[in-house]
Design a protein around this motif. Structure first.
Motif, mmCIF file in Angstrom:
data_model
loop_
_atom_site.group_PDB
_atom_site.id
_atom_site.type_symbol
_atom_site.label_atom_id
_atom_site.label_comp_id
_atom_site.label_asym_id
_atom_site.label_seq_id
_atom_site.Cartn_x
_atom_site.Cartn_y
_atom_site.Cartn_z
ATOM 1 N N ASN A 63 0.832 -1.208 0.000
ATOM 2 C CA ASN A 63 0.000 0.000 0.000
ATOM 3 C C ASN A 63 0.862 1.253 0.000
ATOM 4 O OD1 ASN A 63 -2.834 1.075 0.282
ATOM 5 N ND2 ASN A 63 -1.860 2.082 2.027
ATOM 6 N N ALA A 64 1.948 1.254 0.783
ATOM 7 C CA ALA A 64 2.821 2.426 0.842
ATOM 8 C C ALA A 64 3.423 2.738 -0.525
ATOM 9 C CB ALA A 64 3.922 2.196 1.880
ATOM 10 N N MET A 65 3.862 1.699 -1.232
ATOM 11 C CA MET A 65 4.414 1.927 -2.570
ATOM 12 C C MET A 65 3.352 2.478 -3.512
ATOM 13 S SD MET A 65 4.425 0.626 -5.900
ATOM 14 C CE MET A 65 3.887 -1.082 -5.760
ATOM 15 N N LEU A 66 2.173 1.859 -3.517
ATOM 16 C CA LEU A 66 1.123 2.290 -4.438
ATOM 17 C C LEU A 66 0.655 3.705 -4.126
ATOM 18 C CD1 LEU A 66 -0.977 -1.003 -4.583
ATOM 19 C CD2 LEU A 66 0.560 -0.116 -6.362
ATOM 20 N N GLU A 67 0.546 4.028 -2.837
ATOM 21 C CA GLU A 67 0.067 5.357 -2.463
ATOM 22 C C GLU A 67 1.088 6.442 -2.798
ATOM 23 O OE1 GLU A 67 -2.392 7.415 1.202
ATOM 24 O OE2 GLU A 67 -1.275 5.560 1.573
ATOM 25 N N GLN A 68 2.345 6.078 -2.872
ATOM 26 C CA GLN A 68 3.355 7.045 -3.310
ATOM 27 C C GLN A 68 3.400 7.142 -4.828
ATOM 28 O OE1 GLN A 68 6.520 6.517 -4.994
ATOM 29 N NE2 GLN A 68 6.780 8.757 -4.935
ATOM 30 N N ARG A 69 3.304 5.997 -5.489
ATOM 31 C CA ARG A 69 3.550 5.958 -6.933
ATOM 32 C C ARG A 69 2.348 6.437 -7.762
ATOM 33 N NH1 ARG A 69 6.388 0.874 -9.957
ATOM 34 N NH2 ARG A 69 6.061 1.502 -12.118
ATOM 35 N N LEU A 70 1.169 5.962 -7.452
ATOM 36 C CA LEU A 70 0.031 6.248 -8.327
ATOM 37 C C LEU A 70 -0.449 7.698 -8.240
ATOM 38 C CD1 LEU A 70 -1.945 2.887 -7.975
ATOM 39 C CD2 LEU A 70 -0.489 3.631 -9.879
ATOM 40 N N PRO A 71 -0.698 8.255 -7.051
ATOM 41 C CA PRO A 71 -1.089 9.670 -7.016
ATOM 42 C C PRO A 71 -0.015 10.614 -7.551
ATOM 43 C CG PRO A 71 -1.697 8.577 -4.972
ATOM 44 C CD PRO A 71 -0.804 7.621 -5.732
ATOM 45 N N ALA A 72 1.252 10.236 -7.418
ATOM 46 C CA ALA A 72 2.305 11.078 -7.992
ATOM 47 C C ALA A 72 2.201 11.122 -9.512
ATOM 48 C CB ALA A 72 3.681 10.561 -7.566
ATOM 49 N N ALA A 73 1.796 10.000 -10.106
ATOM 50 C CA ALA A 73 1.629 9.949 -11.562
ATOM 51 C C ALA A 73 0.344 10.618 -12.016
ATOM 52 C CB ALA A 73 1.656 8.497 -12.036
ATOM 53 N N ARG A 74 -0.671 10.669 -11.171
ATOM 54 C CA ARG A 74 -1.967 11.271 -11.500
ATOM 55 C C ARG A 74 -2.415 12.151 -10.324
ATOM 56 N NH1 ARG A 74 -0.392 9.366 -15.376
ATOM 57 N NH2 ARG A 74 -1.358 7.857 -16.821
ATOM 58 N N PRO A 75 -1.815 13.318 -10.178
ATOM 59 C CA PRO A 75 -2.097 14.138 -8.987
ATOM 60 C C PRO A 75 -3.532 14.628 -8.885
ATOM 61 C CG PRO A 75 -0.709 15.313 -10.571
ATOM 62 C CD PRO A 75 -0.761 13.892 -11.028
ATOM 63 N N GLY A 76 -4.301 14.582 -9.959
ATOM 64 C CA GLY A 76 -5.688 15.009 -9.892
ATOM 65 C C GLY A 76 -6.656 13.922 -9.480
ATOM 66 N N TYR A 77 -6.184 12.698 -9.288
ATOM 67 C CA TYR A 77 -7.070 11.581 -8.977
ATOM 68 C C TYR A 77 -7.254 11.453 -7.463
ATOM 69 C CZ TYR A 77 -6.476 9.716 -13.769
ATOM 70 O OH TYR A 77 -6.476 9.541 -15.120
ATOM 71 N N GLY A 78 -8.423 10.982 -7.055
ATOM 72 C CA GLY A 78 -8.650 10.643 -5.664
ATOM 73 C C GLY A 78 -8.059 9.290 -5.322
ATOM 74 N N TRP A 79 -8.191 8.912 -4.050
ATOM 75 C CA TRP A 79 -7.557 7.685 -3.553
ATOM 76 C C TRP A 79 -8.490 6.972 -2.587
ATOM 77 C CZ3 TRP A 79 -3.384 4.881 -4.752
ATOM 78 C CH2 TRP A 79 -2.914 3.940 -3.821
ATOM 79 N N LEU A 80 -8.733 5.701 -2.840
ATOM 80 C CA LEU A 80 -9.497 4.843 -1.945
ATOM 81 C C LEU A 80 -8.783 3.511 -1.875
ATOM 82 C CD1 LEU A 80 -12.034 4.154 -0.237
ATOM 83 C CD2 LEU A 80 -13.133 3.435 -2.383
ATOM 84 N N SER A 81 -8.323 3.139 -0.698
ATOM 85 C CA SER A 81 -7.597 1.876 -0.513
ATOM 86 C C SER A 81 -8.012 1.235 0.796
ATOM 87 C CB SER A 81 -6.080 2.120 -0.494
ATOM 88 O OG SER A 81 -5.384 0.958 -0.059
ATOM 89 N N GLU A 82 -8.031 -0.096 0.798
ATOM 90 C CA GLU A 82 -8.370 -0.815 2.021
ATOM 91 C C GLU A 82 -7.449 -0.453 3.165
ATOM 92 O OE1 GLU A 82 -9.202 -5.298 3.760
ATOM 93 O OE2 GLU A 82 -8.296 -5.084 1.784
ATOM 94 N N GLU A 83 -6.175 -0.162 2.862
ATOM 95 C CA GLU A 83 -5.190 0.026 3.924
ATOM 96 C C GLU A 83 -4.827 1.491 4.149
ATOM 97 O OE1 GLU A 83 -4.982 -2.448 5.578
ATOM 98 O OE2 GLU A 83 -5.447 -4.084 4.191
#
Length: 267
Positions: free
Chosen positions: A48-68
């Motif tokens: 989760n830590a990797m994904l939360e750093q990598r994906l929003p950085a690539a798409r800063p306008g997107y929201g985020w919803l994750s189980e963790e």
């Protein structure tokens, strides 16, 4: 949808697999979440830590919803949102099984437009983008076209066949099978290895989002237990169960289901 959304999810899923497989499932540190929300391991958190750093950085306008990740209502203001389950099937992971998966999706205005389900220990990568078809390891996949419930093999937990879930207290006649990962169940139906899947209890969006698109792009249908199309990025990110199958079988199952009289009935 930016052309690079699906490749972004694929690359992130493969990196997630590299991280998760560094841990031995049985030896990974494990905790139980509060209020009976299930287990979490150090592998879930590392992915989760990797994904939360990598994906929003690539798409800063997107929201985020994750189980963790603690939910942030800011996601409700975004047109597009990542919907992530770092490891779907954490219990299986902790037991040393190979049937756990990473589930990554992007939803736009409530509908999934790109999705990936990746099982690193089985080298299975299911992927789809809206209008582009569904694939397994790059090859097209299609859901089956079974025409009757008696011919069908359906992935479902045993409580789903409780007579109280079905009209006239008559459970359907399909052959039942089971896999612990909800995302993997949906992918198996999209692949055509099983004819349908259902879960009748309230279900988290992150378990379902990627599979919803993959299955639809494979020619299947997916709805909640009332037959309504699934919508994502809800304030309460839980859906009213999932019924997924080829078009004919999906319609048969929906017609057979009774209205949910008891929301606490296990399924």
């Amino acid at each position: 949808m930016p052309e690079t959304d699906l490749p972004l999810l694929i690359d992130a899923a493969r990196e997630a697999g590299k991280i998760a497989t560094r841990y031995s499932g049985r030896d990974a540190r494990r905790w139980d979440k509060p209020q009976g929300a299930g287990p979490v391991t150090e592998a879930d958190l590392a992915v989760n830590a990797m994904l939360e750093q990598r994906l929003p950085a690539a798409r800063p306008g997107y929201g985020w919803l994750s189980e963790e990740t603690e939910d942030n209502p800011d996601r409700l203001t975004r047109d597009r949102v990542f919907i992530i389950d770092p490891i779907d099937g954490t219990r299986s992971f902790a037991e040393g099984s190979s049937t756990w998966a990473h589930s990554l999706a992007v939803a736009e205005h409530g509908q999934v437009i790109a999705g990936v389900i990746y099982l690193p220990l089985r080298d299975l990568l299911f992927a789809a983008q809206r209008g582009g078809g569904a694939t397994l390891n790059g090859q097209p996949i299609r859901a089956t076209r079974v025409l009757s419930e008696s011919e069908a093999e359906v992935l479902a937990a045993k409580p789903s066949l409780d007579p109280r879930h079905w009209k006239d207290a008559r459970p359907p006649l399909f052959r039942r099978a089971y896999q612990p990962s909800l995302a993997y169940r949906m992918a198996l139906v999209a692949q055509g290895r099983f004819d349908g899947m259902l879960t009748l209890r309230p279900s988290w969006e992150w378990d379902i989002a990627a599979g919803d698109l993959i299955l639809r792009e494979a020619g299947g249908q997916c709805s909640d237990r009332a037959g309504d199309r699934l919508r994502f990025n809800n304030p309460n990110p839980r859906l009213n169960g999932v019924v997924a199958a080829g078009p004919r079988l999906h319609d048969l199952l929906i017609r057979r289901l009774a209205p949910p009289a008891d929301q606490d009935l296990p399924a």
